[in-house]
Scaffold this motif. Structure first.
Motif, PDB file in Angstrom:
ATOM      1  N   LEU A  15       0.881  -1.169   0.000  1.00  0.00           N
ATOM      2  CA  LEU A  15       0.000   0.000   0.000  1.00  0.00           C
ATOM      3  C   LEU A  15       0.917   1.217   0.000  1.00  0.00           C
ATOM      4  O   LEU A  15       1.414   1.636   1.042  1.00  0.00           O
ATOM      5  N   VAL A  16       1.168   1.761  -1.182  1.00  0.00           N
ATOM      6  CA  VAL A  16       2.259   2.717  -1.376  1.00  0.00           C
ATOM      7  C   VAL A  16       1.735   4.152  -1.447  1.00  0.00           C
ATOM      8  O   VAL A  16       0.907   4.484  -2.305  1.00  0.00           O
ATOM      9  N   GLU A  30      -1.641  16.201   3.368  1.00  0.00           N
ATOM     10  CA  GLU A  30      -2.089  15.644   2.095  1.00  0.00           C
ATOM     11  C   GLU A  30      -0.897  15.023   1.390  1.00  0.00           C
ATOM     12  O   GLU A  30       0.196  15.595   1.357  1.00  0.00           O
ATOM     13  N   ALA A  31      -1.104  13.833   0.829  1.00  0.00           N
ATOM     14  CA  ALA A  31      -0.046  13.139   0.102  1.00  0.00           C
ATOM     15  C   ALA A  31      -0.331  13.215  -1.398  1.00  0.00           C
ATOM     16  O   ALA A  31      -1.491  13.216  -1.816  1.00  0.00           O
ATOM     17  N   PRO A  32       0.703  13.269  -2.225  1.00  0.00           N
ATOM     18  CA  PRO A  32       0.500  13.444  -3.672  1.00  0.00           C
ATOM     19  C   PRO A  32      -0.187  12.278  -4.372  1.00  0.00           C
ATOM     20  O   PRO A  32      -0.963  12.488  -5.305  1.00  0.00           O
ATOM     21  N   SER A  33       0.106  11.022  -3.945  1.00  0.00           N
ATOM     22  CA  SER A  33      -0.458   9.896  -4.690  1.00  0.00           C
ATOM     23  C   SER A  33      -0.426   8.621  -3.856  1.00  0.00           C
ATOM     24  O   SER A  33       0.286   8.524  -2.853  1.00  0.00           O
ATOM     25  N   PHE A  34      -1.205   7.638  -4.327  1.00  0.00           N
ATOM     26  CA  PHE A  34      -1.289   6.341  -3.659  1.00  0.00           C
ATOM     27  C   PHE A  34      -1.532   5.272  -4.721  1.00  0.00           C
ATOM     28  O   PHE A  34      -2.242   5.502  -5.702  1.00  0.00           O
ATOM     29  N   PHE A  35      -0.921   4.092  -4.538  1.00  0.00           N
ATOM     30  CA  PHE A  35      -1.283   2.953  -5.372  1.00  0.00           C
ATOM     31  C   PHE A  35      -1.042   1.670  -4.601  1.00  0.00           C
ATOM     32  O   PHE A  35      -0.332   1.647  -3.583  1.00  0.00           O
ATOM     33  N   MET A  36      -1.653   0.597  -5.072  1.00  0.00           N
ATOM     34  CA  MET A  36      -1.469  -0.726  -4.489  1.00  0.00           C
ATOM     35  C   MET A  36      -0.637  -1.570  -5.431  1.00  0.00           C
ATOM     36  O   MET A  36      -0.769  -1.462  -6.649  1.00  0.00           O
ATOM     37  N   GLY A  37       0.191  -2.414  -4.860  1.00  0.00           N
ATOM     38  CA  GLY A  37       1.011  -3.305  -5.676  1.00  0.00           C
ATOM     39  C   GLY A  37       1.282  -4.594  -4.932  1.00  0.00           C
ATOM     40  O   GLY A  37       0.884  -4.767  -3.780  1.00  0.00           O
ATOM     41  N   PHE A  38       1.979  -5.488  -5.586  1.00  0.00           N
ATOM     42  CA  PHE A  38       2.309  -6.776  -4.983  1.00  0.00           C
ATOM     43  C   PHE A  38       3.730  -6.734  -4.449  1.00  0.00           C
ATOM     44  O   PHE A  38       4.638  -6.224  -5.103  1.00  0.00           O
ATOM     45  N   GLY A  39       3.924  -7.293  -3.248  1.00  0.00           N
ATOM     46  CA  GLY A  39       5.235  -7.263  -2.631  1.00  0.00           C
ATOM     47  C   GLY A  39       5.437  -8.442  -1.699  1.00  0.00           C
ATOM     48  O   GLY A  39       4.885  -9.521  -1.890  1.00  0.00           O
ATOM     49  N   GLY A  40       6.217  -8.200  -0.653  1.00  0.00           N
ATOM     50  CA  GLY A  40       6.677  -9.267   0.229  1.00  0.00           C
ATOM     51  C   GLY A  40       8.009  -9.762  -0.284  1.00  0.00           C
ATOM     52  O   GLY A  40       8.184  -9.997  -1.490  1.00  0.00           O
ATOM     53  N   PRO A  97       2.201  -1.234   4.357  1.00  0.00           N
ATOM     54  CA  PRO A  97       2.117   0.199   4.068  1.00  0.00           C
ATOM     55  C   PRO A  97       3.518   0.765   3.832  1.00  0.00           C
ATOM     56  O   PRO A  97       4.417   0.571   4.660  1.00  0.00           O
ATOM     57  N   ILE A  98       3.707   1.417   2.693  1.00  0.00           N
ATOM     58  CA  ILE A  98       5.023   1.940   2.300  1.00  0.00           C
ATOM     59  C   ILE A  98       4.906   3.434   2.027  1.00  0.00           C
ATOM     60  O   ILE A  98       3.976   3.871   1.330  1.00  0.00           O
ATOM     61  N   PHE A  99       5.845   4.202   2.556  1.00  0.00           N
ATOM     62  CA  PHE A  99       5.858   5.646   2.356  1.00  0.00           C
ATOM     63  C   PHE A  99       7.139   6.023   1.623  1.00  0.00           C
ATOM     64  O   PHE A  99       8.239   5.743   2.109  1.00  0.00           O
ATOM     65  N   GLY A 104      13.105   9.207  -3.242  1.00  0.00           N
ATOM     66  CA  GLY A 104      12.999   7.787  -3.556  1.00  0.00           C
ATOM     67  C   GLY A 104      13.234   6.875  -2.375  1.00  0.00           C
ATOM     68  O   GLY A 104      13.082   5.661  -2.481  1.00  0.00           O
ATOM     69  N   GLU A 105      13.612   7.441  -1.222  1.00  0.00           N
ATOM     70  CA  GLU A 105      13.804   6.620  -0.023  1.00  0.00           C
ATOM     71  C   GLU A 105      12.449   6.202   0.538  1.00  0.00           C
ATOM     72  O   GLU A 105      11.454   6.923   0.406  1.00  0.00           O
ATOM     73  N   ASN A 106      12.426   5.013   1.179  1.00  0.00           N
ATOM     74  CA  ASN A 106      11.151   4.494   1.651  1.00  0.00           C
ATOM     75  C   ASN A 106      11.185   4.110   3.114  1.00  0.00           C
ATOM     76  O   ASN A 106      12.240   3.769   3.661  1.00  0.00           O
ATOM     77  N   SER A 107      10.010   4.187   3.746  1.00  0.00           N
ATOM     78  CA  SER A 107       9.791   3.686   5.102  1.00  0.00           C
ATOM     79  C   SER A 107       8.648   2.683   5.018  1.00  0.00           C
ATOM     80  O   SER A 107       7.631   2.956   4.371  1.00  0.00           O
TER      81      SER A 107
END
Length: 308
Positions: A15-16, A30-40, A97-99, A104-107
């Motif tokens: 959940l990015v 407010e965040a600029p964008s959101f999308f769902m993807g496959f991970g793990g 959940p990914i921020f 380009g760095e992520n939490s």
């Protein structure tokens, strides 16, 4: 023909959210964008290897929810054998959940869900198919007892293993993973596994050799934008990174491991496989997302031909 790879590990639904910065406690932004993807980590490594043409099977568990259904379909769409992907009734699937900030760095947070239900008996149930594999990939988003059991199983049957000790686990028993063929930690994970400092190249090599003294044949330390360090009985080598401007570093380590697995099972050559993996991982961070940023074999060959 690329030989068979098994991944015993996790799957997640990502959940990015793209962010300018993380909100302070009690603050709403407010965040600029959101999308769902496959991970793990497990599924990521499986998809990277499969997209590059490897024959891959996955041993994992999903919840009885919409995320589980879509995860199985995604694995199948990527050509991965899902005979040993089981649905756990009454459990949620794993989610992450990914921020991602502007650099380009992520939490990342992970909720393991059904991944916690992958147990040693599931490895035993898949034993005959696992025996047909030449390499098994493992991570730490599933119970440690399952990781230990799989490494012991593989050692008993002459199957090589790659252990990615991530996320870092303070209770990981390094004595129980000494039969792993390859261990691929980052600097933080290496420090936690050994109790030794990893702030310099010399300290990294010393810590890696401390792991090798416990039985592990080869240590590959991932260093982010600095590439990776390969440490074997014969010496220590830097695997140079691909110099790119990152858009999203999420899943780069998994791209590295999955692509390394694909090239290693084909050639048996360690250093050349790692060099190709570094290029593949570098290419992946030039696009947003996790699995969707992984190139196919044709796309990667075209990328190499362009000399980028």
């Amino acid at each position: 023909m690329v030989r068979r790879i098994a991944v015993v590990g996790s799957n997640m639904t990502d959940l990015v959210t793209s962010i300018i910065r993380m909100p302070a406690p009690g603050e709403t932004l407010e965040a600029p964008s959101f999308f769902m993807g496959f991970g793990g980590k497990g599924a990521n490594q499986a998809v990277a290897a499969a997209r590059l043409g490897a024959e891959v099977m996955m041993v994992t568990k999903v919840g009885d929810d919409v995320f589980g259904e879509s995860t199985i379909r995604n694995l199948q769409d990527n050509g991965i054998d899902t005979r040993h992907v089981a649905i756990v009734e009454g459990q949620s699937s794993g989610v992450a959940p990914i921020f991602v900030d502007e650099s380009g760095e992520n939490s990342i947070l992970i909720i393991k869900g059904a991944n916690n239900s992958l147990l040693p008996r599931d490895i035993d149930a898949a034993a005959e198919d696992l025996k047909q594999c030449s390499l098994i990939l493992l991570q730490l988003e599933v119970p440690l007892e399952t990781v230990y059991h799989t490494i012991e199983f593989a050692s008993r049957h002459g199957i090589e293993t790659v252990l990615n000790p991530a996320p870092a686990a303070p209770d990981l028993d390094t004595a129980k993973v000494g039969k792993a063929t390859f261990v691929v930690p980052n600097e933080t994970e290496l420090k936690l596994m050994t109790g030794l400092p990893t702030g310099t190249d010399e300290e990294i090599e010393t810590a890696a050799r401390a792991l090798m003294a416990r039985g592990i044949r080869t240590v590959i330390v991932t260093l982010g934008s600095r590439g990776a360090r390969l440490v074997t009985a014969a010496g220590s080598t830097i695997i140079e990174p691909l110099k790119v401007k990152p858009k999203d570093t999420t899943g780069a380590g998994d791209a590295f491991i999955g692509s390394f697995a694909r090239y290693y099972v084909e050639t048996g050559e360690l250093e050349p496989s790692l060099k190709k993996a570094a290029l593949y991982a570098g290419d992946s961070i030039t696009r947003p997302g996790t699995q969707k940023s992984y190139a196919t074999a044709e796309e990667f060959e075209a990328f190499l031909a362009r000399g980028e």
